[in-house]
Design an enzyme around this catalytic site. Sequence first.
Site, PDB file in Angstrom:
ATOM      1  N   GLU A 204      35.643  52.543  34.069  1.00 34.69           N
ATOM      2  CA  GLU A 204      35.141  53.636  34.808  1.00 34.69           C
ATOM      3  C   GLU A 204      33.942  54.026  34.249  1.00 34.69           C
ATOM      4  O   GLU A 204      32.972  54.669  35.136  1.00 34.69           O
ATOM      5  CB  GLU A 204      36.272  54.447  35.195  1.00 34.69           C
ATOM      6  CG  GLU A 204      36.829  55.098  34.007  1.00 34.69           C
ATOM      7  CD  GLU A 204      38.237  56.084  34.263  1.00 34.69           C
ATOM      8  OE1 GLU A 204      38.610  56.211  35.212  1.00 34.69           O
ATOM      9  OE2 GLU A 204      38.654  56.641  33.386  1.00 34.69           O
TER      10      GLU A 204
ATOM     11  N   GLU B  90      39.530  59.922  25.447  1.00 31.73           N
ATOM     12  CA  GLU B  90      38.264  59.621  25.973  1.00 31.73           C
ATOM     13  C   GLU B  90      37.170  59.574  25.340  1.00 31.73           C
ATOM     14  O   GLU B  90      36.086  60.359  25.947  1.00 31.73           O
ATOM     15  CB  GLU B  90      38.426  59.270  27.460  1.00 31.73           C
ATOM     16  CG  GLU B  90      39.546  58.916  28.116  1.00 31.73           C
ATOM     17  CD  GLU B  90      39.769  59.066  29.557  1.00 31.73           C
ATOM     18  OE1 GLU B  90      38.733  59.505  30.162  1.00 31.73           O
ATOM     19  OE2 GLU B  90      40.909  59.166  30.069  1.00 31.73           O
TER      20      GLU B  90
END
Length: 678
Positions: free
Chosen positions: A486, A179
Amino acid sequence: MRKIATSLALAMLAFATPVFAQAKAPVTATSPGGIVSVTLGFEGEGRPVYSVSRKGKPILAPSRLGFLFTDAAKLDRRIEITGTETRDFDETWTQPWGEWTSIRNHYREFKVHLKETTALGRVFTVSFRLYDDGVGFRYEFPGQPNMALTSIAEELTEFAFAQDGTAWWKPAFLWNREEYLYNKTALSALGTADTPVTIKLADGTHVALHEAALVDYSGMAVARTEGNTLRAQLTPGAGRPKVEKQGAWTTPWRTLIIADDAAGLYMSHLMLNLNEPNKLGDMSWFKPGKFVGVWWNMIKGEWSWARGPKHGATTANVMRYIDFAAAQGIPNVLVEGWNVGWDGDWFGNGWEMDFARPTEDFDAAKLAAYAKKKGVQLVGHHETGGAATHYENQFDTAFKYAADHNITIVKTGYVTDAGQIERVDPDGTKYREWHEGQWMSNHFVRVALAAYKYKVAFDSHEPIKGTGLQRTYPNWVSREGSRGMEYNSWAGKNPPEHEANLVFTRMLEGPMDFTPGVLSLTGENGSAILSTKAKQLALYVVIYSPVVMAADTPENYALHMPAFKFIRDVPTDWSETRVLNGEVGDYVTIARKQRGSEQWFLGAVGDEESRTTSFKLDFLTPGKRYIAEIYRDGDDADYRTPARHSIVIEQRTVTANDAMTLRLAPGGGAAVRFRLVK
Ligand code: NOJ
Ligand code: CA
């Protein structure tokens, strides 16, 4: 039974008879259309090197091959060729779900058999599969007395690019796993990177370096050694070598997709083709589709996964989500935080998670019945907190529980820092594994088998990277493995170019559960998402997954119903996909045809700059008329101002002879539905 026999016979027919040759180095082979070729030869001391060229131009200069072992002499020199084998393969196969229904697998296989000239005399094969759009190769070791047990310290495979270029890459081995945002640097400035690494060489040729069929082996990152040369860097093992093997073994395929442009990278089927066919069987029970869910309010910090006054997964909340899904024709509702185990510090600590025990305020039986009555399915959620062995210990109860509650899709999660997966051996010894190590590569196959037993499909978050295994285990329908929506809730949001990066990097791995569609354009504490509203719609076409979330809340969607109509209409399963244009990190336009329908959908996303995208509509069926329902950025739309909400929804009648030009605002996008005029 008969059906299986026929398809086996077809597969065998597709192989032409192999041609064996006594060969003297260097040896060369070319792809079926003569476009890509590989050569294997030797440098001083009998060190094997391979090189790759395309249309006669070098892509990889001679690049070394070999291994370091923890308990045996390295294997990289004093090697000779004992023979080669060449054969052609051409077969078209069908995907149970996907971006294309039919996939042609047309390659020339070229096996180079090698032997050490030393007393050890180890033998192995470098097996190439040459496609017109790239090459995959792997090492194949037969069982042999000097390699009964193999302990790999490092793979010495090099990728010595013949030119410099621009590389898009994410750092490897850092705490936040996959990520990270993409770096855009000179190839000659790359550090240690996860694959896929996407490279635009100085002459414009595009290359994606990755791997296919990562099973029972550790994931390969690449580190630059010097100049334009990258070398494999395998993920560590825990309390053991990077890779352990017994008897005969192979590596995953090391892959290079090579194309004229960015679009060509996406259009390649090389990675799926290098995976083995479906090993599970019937998948007709799995229905690709959209889902809403008890989720975004947790990501915004307004609800909690844990029990208490802010608990999101209550019976009343879930019933409201079911009502919304049923009213809007959304087939699935995800519920997170429904089970016991979240109350403590669940990040990196999943030992309390029980995937067969709902919390007291979640009436599982009532909700299963209510969902069924409303024609909606619940999507399950298994957050392991990285306690992977604890998860394996409850596979059977967890997937049986799902099946008993009409749940056919489960989202899984491995939230913990990289290198912090908990493996517990039968003797009770605990180890800390990497998400992409050999043990986890096998863990995910175990998940696939355990879930399939109960006809459950899964969508893994914080996963191992995608390497095309959805062909072999088609219930592994999606995964996260990059920064999804998110991040747009939190500080440090995804920048406008993120998705134009993803399409040509992460998306080459396969489906991503990005969770688009936040039409409120608002994250935690009322913070603004760096996107226009039209771009949120475009993501439904641009970022592929067979299971796609409409991530915003029912209350928010109620305020944006005209735009929400596109989310209702867009399907998640396609018979055909075409990338119409694109540049890595700048923009991309993709058209897709709905499975079993004449409808096409199109999505275009840009970056922080305003630009136009122009394309021909020649993908439409000639001689037919279509209504194009266009959702585009308003003339004043801009991700930096409240006009990020500005959207124009309009209709036009078009045919295959037409072209279309759409303006993309800064941080913008466009979405189009083409429906046939009857
Ligand atoms: C991270 C996942 O990406 C997110 O979707 C999920 O809600 C949380 N983990 C909790 O499992
Ligand atoms: Ca850019």
